[in-house]
Design a protein around this motif. Structure first.
Motif, mmCIF file in Angstrom:
data_model
loop_
_atom_site.group_PDB
_atom_site.id
_atom_site.type_symbol
_atom_site.label_atom_id
_atom_site.label_comp_id
_atom_site.label_asym_id
_atom_site.label_seq_id
_atom_site.Cartn_x
_atom_site.Cartn_y
_atom_site.Cartn_z
ATOM 1 N N PRO A 173 0.802 -1.226 0.000
ATOM 2 C CA PRO A 173 0.000 0.000 0.000
ATOM 3 C C PRO A 173 0.832 1.270 0.000
ATOM 4 O O PRO A 173 0.414 2.284 -0.559
ATOM 5 N N VAL A 174 2.019 1.235 0.629
ATOM 6 C CA VAL A 174 2.865 2.427 0.627
ATOM 7 C C VAL A 174 3.311 2.759 -0.792
ATOM 8 O O VAL A 174 3.278 3.926 -1.221
ATOM 9 N N SER A 175 3.720 1.727 -1.550
ATOM 10 C CA SER A 175 4.158 1.971 -2.923
ATOM 11 C C SER A 175 2.999 2.432 -3.794
ATOM 12 O O SER A 175 3.177 3.263 -4.688
ATOM 13 N N LEU A 176 1.813 1.906 -3.525
ATOM 14 C CA LEU A 176 0.642 2.338 -4.286
ATOM 15 C C LEU A 176 0.248 3.758 -3.911
ATOM 16 O O LEU A 176 -0.203 4.541 -4.751
ATOM 17 N N THR A 177 0.416 4.099 -2.619
ATOM 18 C CA THR A 177 0.095 5.458 -2.171
ATOM 19 C C THR A 177 1.054 6.471 -2.782
ATOM 20 O O THR A 177 0.635 7.440 -3.434
ATOM 21 N N LEU A 178 2.351 6.243 -2.568
ATOM 22 C CA LEU A 178 3.345 7.163 -3.114
ATOM 23 C C LEU A 178 3.390 7.076 -4.637
ATOM 24 O O LEU A 178 3.579 8.084 -5.317
#
Length: 463
Positions: A173-178
């Motif tokens: 989710p962090v990679s998708l968020t950023l």
């Protein structure tokens, strides 16, 4: 308090819990940040085609069907080479093999930016070159995710894996968020530079972190406990003794993996909930665009909201599961919540606020069950069987990338509305939740189960 000398034998009968917890924290801090950064780079390269789609289709004259097939053909290459890749990692070591995976997929991911020139060079249709590159990307990345899951099983007994898995899977989710914010900004700000489109620059720039992390892995990662120079002899002995105890009663022969009904149950669970996830990941930018938003920067910012919230919810769910020792409901309830979120996001598809709200609910549900699910293979399998079994579960389960991306495209072609496929994705999550509830209690290591199958089945004590 015991001294470290008491750990010098691998069969030391008593453990100092403070020493043990301190050692596991040391291992986590040494390997988890590297793996998290690798997975962030990997996932960015995997799903940024969803953002490239916003402009790439018109530039290359692709239809949504061509895009959907190209997005999904990745998973066929992934499927074919998944188990062999995991077996090679088990044979040759994680350090070399993970670095090889990262470097090769970075090169192919960057090459997607040059789909049209490469098609001209090889005298084939542009769409055919797109399919070839996506297939090669799947081959190159095959084995990374199950390889990391296997690698974590080299270090942590199953009762300590829940929080470690959630820490690693936080990269998703962090990679998708950023990635949403960065991808939207790159496509907008880099458009036209050196005569290239913004989506081309995005693919090139977002491939660079994978190249960097390949060299970080070579420099900083070690293959196993024995090769960890940063561990003392006492720490190594304790870690190996725990793994030896934990492996008692697990399936160790590769031939048993393919006939084990519980392994196939895990395959079906992954296949169904991943269909919902990949459908959401590949099409969320397009779903938000269908509400009337046209700016790629704004779309990027809006896609960051569901994944940002989902990161927090995933960690809280994993922590609560770890503390209580319960896993079935901690996986099934998020699946049902994800189902409801997808249905409502489609129902309110033309209301931006409500659509993003329910996409957030869906993302939170889908992502929250993932770290719980990935503790299960390690409760059944060990050694070479774990390498083959985890690879097989992930390989077949990730064919959902094909179904998840194609369902939305087919629904749009049949009905004219991109959101109708979302209802089918929601149904997949409903089925997944039902399958999770069908998992035997003995497989989960429940203390109240009177019919244990595995002598050292998983119990979720606080890591």
């Amino acid at each position: 308090m015991q001294t470290n000398a008491e750990y010098q034998g691998a069969n030391a009968p008593v453990h100092d819990s403070a020493f043990e917890d301190r050692t596991y924290r040391k291992v986590i801090l040494r390997i988890l940040p590297i793996l998290l950064l690798c997975y962030m780079a990997a996932y960015l390269d995997r799903v940024n085609v969803g953002f490239a789609k916003l402009d790439m289709l018109s530039d290359l004259q692709f239809s949504n069907t061509i895009y959907a097939l190209g997005a999904s053909v990745f998973f066929w290459g992934y499927f074919i080479f998944e188990v062999p890749s995991n077996m090679l990692l088990h044979r040759f070591g994680a350090r070399f093999w993970i670095a090889r995976i990262m470097l090769s997929w970075a090169v192919i991911s960057i090459a997607v930016a040059f789909t049209a020139p490469l098609a001209t060079l090889f005298h084939i249709e542009t769409s055919s070159m797109f399919y070839v590159l996506r297939f090669l990307l799947g081959i190159c990345e095959a084995g990374f995710f199950p390889g990391v899951i296997l690698y974590l099983n080299y270090w942590f007994p199953t009762q300590r894996q829940s929080r470690v898995m959630s820490g690693f899977l936080m990269a998703m989710p962090v990679s998708l968020t950023l990635g949403g914010m960065v991808s939207g900004w790159l496509m907008s700000s880099m458009a036209g530079i050196q005569g290239m489109a913004g989506w081309q620059w995005m693919l090139i720039i977002e491939g660079i972190p994978s190249v960097i992390m390949a060299f970080v892995v070579i420099a900083c990662l070690c293959d196993n406990i024995d090769k960890a120079k940063w561990l003392s002899a006492a720490e190594k002995a304790m870690l190996k003794a725990n793994l030896q105890t934990d492996s008692t009663g697990k399936v160790t022969r590769i031939s048993e993996v393919f006939l084990n009904p519980r392994v196939w149950l895990l395959v079906l669970i992954l296949l169904t909930f991943n269909t919902g996830f990949y459908g959401l990941a590949f099409w969320m930018p397009s779903i938000i665009k269908s509400t009337g938003i046209t700016s790629t920067v704004q779309i990027g910012l809006l896609t960051a909201i569901p994944y940002g919230v989902a990161t927090v919810i995933m960690l809280l769910n994993a922590r609560h599961s770890n503390r209580t020792g319960e896993r079935r409901l901690h996986a099934a309830i998020p699946a049902f919540i994800g189902c409801i979120g997808l249905i409502l996001s489609a129902f309110f598809a033309h209301n931006l606020v409500l659509s993003v709200l329910f996409l957030t609910v869906a993302a939170s549900g889908i992502l929250s069950l993932m770290p719980i699910f990935w503790t299960l293979p390690g409760s059944l399998l060990s050694g070479a069987a774990a390498a083959a079994g985890i690879g097989m579960i992930n390989a077949i389960g990730n064919l959902s990338g094909f179904t998840g991306s194609m369902i939305t495209a087919v629904a749009e072609n049949l009905t004219g509305d991109i959101n109708n496929g979302t209802y089918v994705l929601a149904l997949c999550l409903l089925v997944s939740g039902g399958l999770i509830l069908a998992i035997p209690g003995s497989m989960l290591g429940r203390k109240d189960d009177a019919r244990p199958v595995l002598p050292t089945s998983l119990n979720m004590e606080k890591a």
